[in-house]
Scaffold this active site. Structure first.
Site, PDB file in Angstrom:
ATOM      1  N   HIS A  48       0.792  -1.240   0.000  1.00 58.95           N
ATOM      2  CA  HIS A  48       0.000   0.000   0.000  1.00 58.95           C
ATOM      3  C   HIS A  48       0.818   1.280   0.000  1.00 58.95           C
ATOM      4  O   HIS A  48       0.259   2.370  -0.107  1.00 58.95           O
ATOM      5  CB  HIS A  48      -0.958   0.027   1.196  1.00 58.95           C
ATOM      6  CG  HIS A  48      -0.287   0.410   2.479  1.00 58.95           C
ATOM      7  ND1 HIS A  48       0.579  -0.423   3.127  1.00 58.95           N
ATOM      8  CD2 HIS A  48      -0.333   1.545   3.212  1.00 58.95           C
ATOM      9  CE1 HIS A  48       1.032   0.174   4.218  1.00 58.95           C
ATOM     10  NE2 HIS A  48       0.501   1.376   4.289  1.00 58.95           N
TER      11      HIS A  48
HETATM   12  N1  UDP Z   1      -4.117  -4.706   8.801  1.00 57.82           N
HETATM   13  C1  UDP Z   1      -5.412  -5.176   8.985  1.00 57.82           C
HETATM   14  N2  UDP Z   1      -6.096  -5.613   7.879  1.00 57.82           N
HETATM   15  C2  UDP Z   1      -5.544  -5.640   6.631  1.00 57.82           C
HETATM   16  C3  UDP Z   1      -4.219  -5.176   6.470  1.00 57.82           C
HETATM   17  C4  UDP Z   1      -3.541  -4.697   7.575  1.00 57.82           C
HETATM   18  O1  UDP Z   1      -5.932  -5.180  10.104  1.00 57.82           O
HETATM   19  O2  UDP Z   1      -6.237  -6.052   5.687  1.00 57.82           O
HETATM   20  C5  UDP Z   1      -3.407  -4.219   9.986  1.00 57.82           C
HETATM   21  C6  UDP Z   1      -2.062  -4.857  10.238  1.00 57.82           C
HETATM   22  O3  UDP Z   1      -2.219  -6.058  10.961  1.00 57.82           O
HETATM   23  C7  UDP Z   1      -1.325  -3.794  11.004  1.00 57.82           C
HETATM   24  C8  UDP Z   1      -1.884  -2.510  10.431  1.00 57.82           C
HETATM   25  O4  UDP Z   1      -3.098  -2.844   9.785  1.00 57.82           O
HETATM   26  O5  UDP Z   1      -1.638  -3.842  12.377  1.00 57.82           O
HETATM   27  C9  UDP Z   1      -0.914  -1.929   9.454  1.00 57.82           C
HETATM   28  O6  UDP Z   1      -1.510  -0.905   8.777  1.00 57.82           O
HETATM   29  P1  UDP Z   1      -0.985  -0.391   7.370  1.00 57.82           P
HETATM   30  O7  UDP Z   1      -0.237  -1.475   6.702  1.00 57.82           O
HETATM   31  O8  UDP Z   1      -2.173   0.191   6.673  1.00 57.82           O
HETATM   32  O9  UDP Z   1      -0.042   0.839   7.770  1.00 57.82           O
HETATM   33  P2  UDP Z   1       1.468   0.972   8.226  1.00 57.82           P
HETATM   34  O10 UDP Z   1       1.714   0.034   9.357  1.00 57.82           O
HETATM   35  O11 UDP Z   1       2.334   0.682   7.041  1.00 57.82           O
HETATM   36  O12 UDP Z   1       1.590   2.397   8.657  1.00 57.82           O
END
Ligand code: UDP
Length: 368
Positions: free
Chosen positions: A211
């Protein structure tokens, strides 16, 4: 004491759930001593990117919903600052709590600091040292505008010291996402039915998430990642972020046959998928760490990571958005045999944050 929590994006709901739970525990023991007002900027608004987390993780319903999303970084941040300022003037909280590195984080920091309301940044000090990432700009500016920098790791604390931010301002509390992994991880094992629903076999599939703008908004990068994943002999489950889905359509990229696209899932199903995967492929910060927490090898399709401990300990490999390097990692990357040190605290970051906010508020009141 009144704490205003500003959140707007998926990972922030998960992080804030941990602190909201600690606030609820404290309030249970000290009735009327502490109150939380939750402000949702609206950055993520789909049911499966927002509502599901409030339902599953028992986060209190937002007191304010700004409904700001879908615009450019500048449009969103500007509109959020304006709307947040009005609410903060009306509420006059003792603390504003901001999380992570999104436009909502930066808007919250700027709105509060100019009203002289103390700002505490949860997950302070993270750095990729890549200023082309919007998240990096948000983190650096939010840290420098905050009064209290709550860091998750030694590395994050050191990064702040390197930027001249140290002393009382910085407190290493551990990682709230580790708290979440421990607390909700057990619940996920008991309640999630996702493995059966998707007809997967334990440890016989790869879980992937993509993403980051640098991957989704670049046709070549997105194509390389999918071409790397297409070489997997195991099925690949890809819960797809709305931005990635849109880009696949915009770019007219066809999906390799071994990739099973599903809608974004709730946190409990996500944890269950992570724990059952043979390997995780991701560009998410949170998912890299969760792979480490649950001791699943992780391939990160970026050139750098903020979570350097996961790489140093051998649980995470950086491949960039390079199809050949991803394909190679899928066949030759195995988990290290040694169980490594936990770099992310002891699973009580939420409680430490609440105690610190209360103590600092008391100290500020007695000094004035
Ligand atoms: N996550 C979720 N469902 C999904 C994909 C990710 O609950 O379909 C959770 C994942 O387990 C983690 C968080 O979302 O706790 C990560 O968010 P994201 O990847 O959007 O953002 P980043 O961590 O890169 O800022």
């Amino acid at each position: 004491m009144l704490v205003a929590t500003i959140i707007g994006a998926r990972p922030q709901f998960i992080k804030a759930a941990v602190v909201s739970r600690a606030i609820a525990v404290y309030s249970g023991q000290h009735p009327s001593a502490l109150r939380e007002v939750i402000i949702h900027t609206g950055q993520h608004f789909d049911a499966n990117m927002s509502d599901v987390f409030f339902d599953e993780l028992d986060i209190p319903r937002p007191d304010h919903h700004l409904g700001i999303g879908g615009g450019s970084h500048g449009q969103n941040t500007g509109r959020m600052i304006e709307a947040l300022e009005a609410i903060l003037i009306q509420q006059r909280p003792n603390w504003v709590l901001i999380y992570g590195d999104t436009d909502s984080t930066l808007a919250g920091a700027l709105a509060a600091v100019k009203l002289h309301i103390p700002v505490a940044h949860v997950e302070a000090g993270l750095r990729s040292f890549n200023r082309r990432m919007p998240e990096e700009i948000n983190r650096v500016l939010a840290d420098h505008a905050s009064d209290l920098l709550l860091t998750p790791t030694d590395t994050a604390t050191r990064n702040l010291v390197g930027e001249g931010l140290s002393g009382d301002k910085v407190l290493q509390v551990g990682d709230v996402m580790y708290d979440a992994a421990l607390y909700y991880g057990q619940r996920a094992q008991k309640t999630s039915r996702i493995i059966g629903q998707l007809e997967l076999q334990e440890h016989r599939f790869i879980l992937a998430t993509i993403h980051r703008a640098e991957n989704t908004d670049d046709r070549n990068h997105l194509g390389e990642i999918l071409s790397g994943l297409s070489t997997s002999t195991l099925p690949v489950v890809l819960p797809i972020h709305p931005r990635t889905r849109k880009r696949l359509t915009d770019f007219g990229i066809a999906l390799p046959e071994n990739i099973k696209l599903i809608d974004p899932v709730g946190y409990l199903d996500m944890v269950r998928l992570e724990c059952s995967a043979a390997l995780i492929v991701t560009d998410s910060g949170g998912v890299q760490k969760e792979a480490f927490f649950h001791r699943v090898p992780c391939v990160t399709v970026r050139n750098e990571t903020e979570w350097v401990e996961t790489v140093a300990s051998g649980w995470n490999r950086l491949t960039g958005a390079n199809g050949q390097r991803i394909a190679k990692a899928l066949v030759d990357f195995a988990a290290p045999t040694e169980v490594s040190h936990n770099f992310y605290g002891h699973g009580d970051a939420g409680g430490s944050i609440v105690r610190c906010l209360i103590e600092r508020n008391r100290a500020g009141q007695s000094a004035s």
